[in-house]
Design an enzyme around this catalytic site. Structure first.
Site, mmCIF file in Angstrom:
data_model
loop_
_atom_site.group_PDB
_atom_site.id
_atom_site.type_symbol
_atom_site.label_atom_id
_atom_site.label_comp_id
_atom_site.label_asym_id
_atom_site.label_seq_id
_atom_site.Cartn_x
_atom_site.Cartn_y
_atom_site.Cartn_z
ATOM 1 C CG ASP A 22 -1.719 -1.204 1.308
ATOM 2 O OD1 ASP A 22 -1.762 -1.959 0.408
ATOM 3 O OD2 ASP A 22 -2.166 -1.557 2.356
ATOM 4 C CD GLU A 178 -9.053 -2.745 -2.069
ATOM 5 O OE1 GLU A 178 -9.446 -3.092 -0.977
ATOM 6 O OE2 GLU A 178 -8.229 -3.459 -2.843
#
Length: 503
Positions: A22, A178
């Site tokens: 991430d 997302e």
């Protein structure tokens, strides 16, 4: 036969190997800063610095105090800290993140990305996970979250302004929109998201609009990046962030995995940080080839010194690479009790326990070696390769014996035992990547043993690595190798970690 074209200089990808998922990046002048998820580990959110987007150095962890990061003992692995966004605005660094299991979305700030970072401002009005920060021309701050929805935020108070509004959520029918990031570039606001889930179907998509709230027009070439349905060595590509280089070109940082072995392919290092070049064509991003060796960028490179192979534990504080499970008490983990040694005091009786006293570092190479000089005279402990409480292997010393254990799901077994002379003993593991020779070959082999006085290494057990993979264990993390105490007090004089040449 025609001659093969000569390849120019290349750089290695991933640019930050090992469990560093991430990634979020921002540029300030000639410097780049990057932050990653850390899940159940403390300290949380590793922060890196680079001058060229290729060579990165960890400069700290944003969340290094209990007042910043609470990870309850009962919280499961792969919960905790999800998907930070790191930005620089108005002379200050801002970091917004989700603590799954305690507090929801949180906001931190700092004048120096190396820290110290502020205590959290809690954001009860910001729903969901994967929050992003963006500012429009009048200074309004927009938070965009997975789903995808947006709301205005008062940075000073943490209060939201107005209602949470749904916006463009990616390709119709694609699961898990997302990791949104919103940017003002030229005449448009661009909304970059991940979709397809964080497994093999992961992808990056983009849309654009004239205002930060849209309406958004989807790129006709979406997804602009995915490796699904291919045999490419980098898979699960997604969760990207966009950054501009000093020469005006653009790049993506993103997560991906490197599966090994035969079918279905097992990735063991977790999701890693990769770099991909991009171009703008007719107002849309076009992503270049994402490969293990990238053509070297046109701008100057700034290599950084190689990380030392040995940590002597000579400092008053541990290097920021060292992480623990959920918390780290100075009473239970210290370098100040015995000079040049790391001292661990046991709470949990093994790495099976949520409260095991553990200090480890991410495995960053597919083939590597780790050694630690262990003094178990006052207790019992050793060296473990951990994915979570139900998936780990370890070699443990105590009471004149060395034992190897394997925990695979609900099963825990003693694999080998051997008597050793009294006194400190060097425990070790060699991890060797195995090429995909057959459909059922695992990704690697882990050989656990101890060193004799002459430096020779006695292997007690060689275990397949497939059971310490995400495809078996599930979750979002990667392997961490380190030291633990299972009973009493255990001292560790040093820790060596070095890559090995692939077989």
């Amino acid at each position: 036969m025609s001659a093969q074209p000569e390849l120019g200089p290349t750089v290695s990808n991933p640019v930050i190997p090992g469990f560093h998922p991430d990634p979020s990046v921002c540029r300030v002048g000639d410097d780049y800063y990057l932050a990653c998820s850390s899940f159940e580990y403390f300290p949380g959110i590793p922060v890196f610095h680079s001058r060229d987007l290729v060579h990165w150095t960890q400069i700290g962890n944003a969340l290094e105090r209990p007042s910043q990061l609470r990870l309850p003992r009962e919280m499961p692995s792969s919960a905790g800290i999800y998907a930070p966004t790191l930005r620089h605005h108005d002379g200050r660094f801002w970091l917004i993140v989700t603590n799954v299991g305690d507090g929801g979305n949180l906001l931190f700030s700092a004048t120096d990305p190396a820290g110290p970072w502020s205590d959290p401002v809690r954001l009860p009005g910001v729903p969901g996970i994967d929050p992003d920060l963006a500012w429009d021309e009048d200074g309004t701050c927009w938070v965009t979250v997975a789903g995808v929805s947006q709301v205005r935020l008062d940075l000073a108070t943490g209060e939201t302004v107005g209602e949470v509004e749904r916006t463009w959520s990616g390709t119709p029918g694609a699961q898990a929109p997302e990791a949104p990031h919103l940017y003002r570039i030229g005449d448009y606001w661009y909304l970059l998201i991940a979709e397809g889930g964080t497994e093999r179907g992961h992808a990056v998509a983009i849309a654009r609009g004239l205002t930060p709230t849209g309406p958004f027009e989807a790129c006709p070439a979406n997804p602009i990046l995915t490796h699904r349905g291919t045999h490419r060595p980098i898979q699960n590509t997604g969760h990207a962030d966009l950054v501009q280089a000093p020469d005006g070109s653009w790049c993506l940082v993103l997560l991906g995995v490197r599966p090994g072995g035969g079918t279905p392919g097992w990735h063991v290092l977790g999701r890693e940080t990769f770099l991909a070049p991009v171009e703008w064509v007719d107002g849309w991003l076009v992503v270049g080839e994402l490969t293990p060796e990238l053509p070297a960028p046109a701008w100057p490179l700034h290599p950084v010194p190689a990380e030392p192979a040995r940590d002597e534990f000579d400092g008053a504080e541990l290097h920021p690479r060292w992480i623990s499970v959920r918390e780290r008490s100075h009473h239970l983990c210290t370098t100040k009790e015995r000079s040049g040694w790391l001292t661990l005091r046991a709470v949990g009786a093994s790495p099976d326990e949520n409260d095991v006293v553990f200090v480890g570092r991410r495995q960053q190479h597919l083939s590597c070696r780790a050694r630690t000089l262990t003094d178990p005279a006052e207790g019992r402990g050793g060296l473990t390769v951990r994915l979570d409480e139900e998936h780990h292997y370890e070699i443990e010393a105590g009471a004149g014996e060395v034992r190897v254990y394997a925990r695979i799901g609900p099963l825990r077994t003693e694999v080998a035992a051997h008597q050793v002379p009294a006194g400190p003993v060097v425990l070790g593991v060699d991890i060797t990547e195995t090429p995909p020779r057959e459909a059922r070959s695992g990704p690697d082999e882990l050989s656990f043993g101890f060193e004799a006085a002459d430096g020779s290494f006695t292997v007690l057990a060689a275990l397949t690595g497939r059971y310490l993979s995400t495809e078996v264990a599930g979750g979002f993390t990667g392997r961490v190798i380190g030291m633990y105490a299972a009973e009493g007090t255990v001292h560790f004089d040093r820790f060596d970690y070095e890559p090995l040449a692939a077989s």
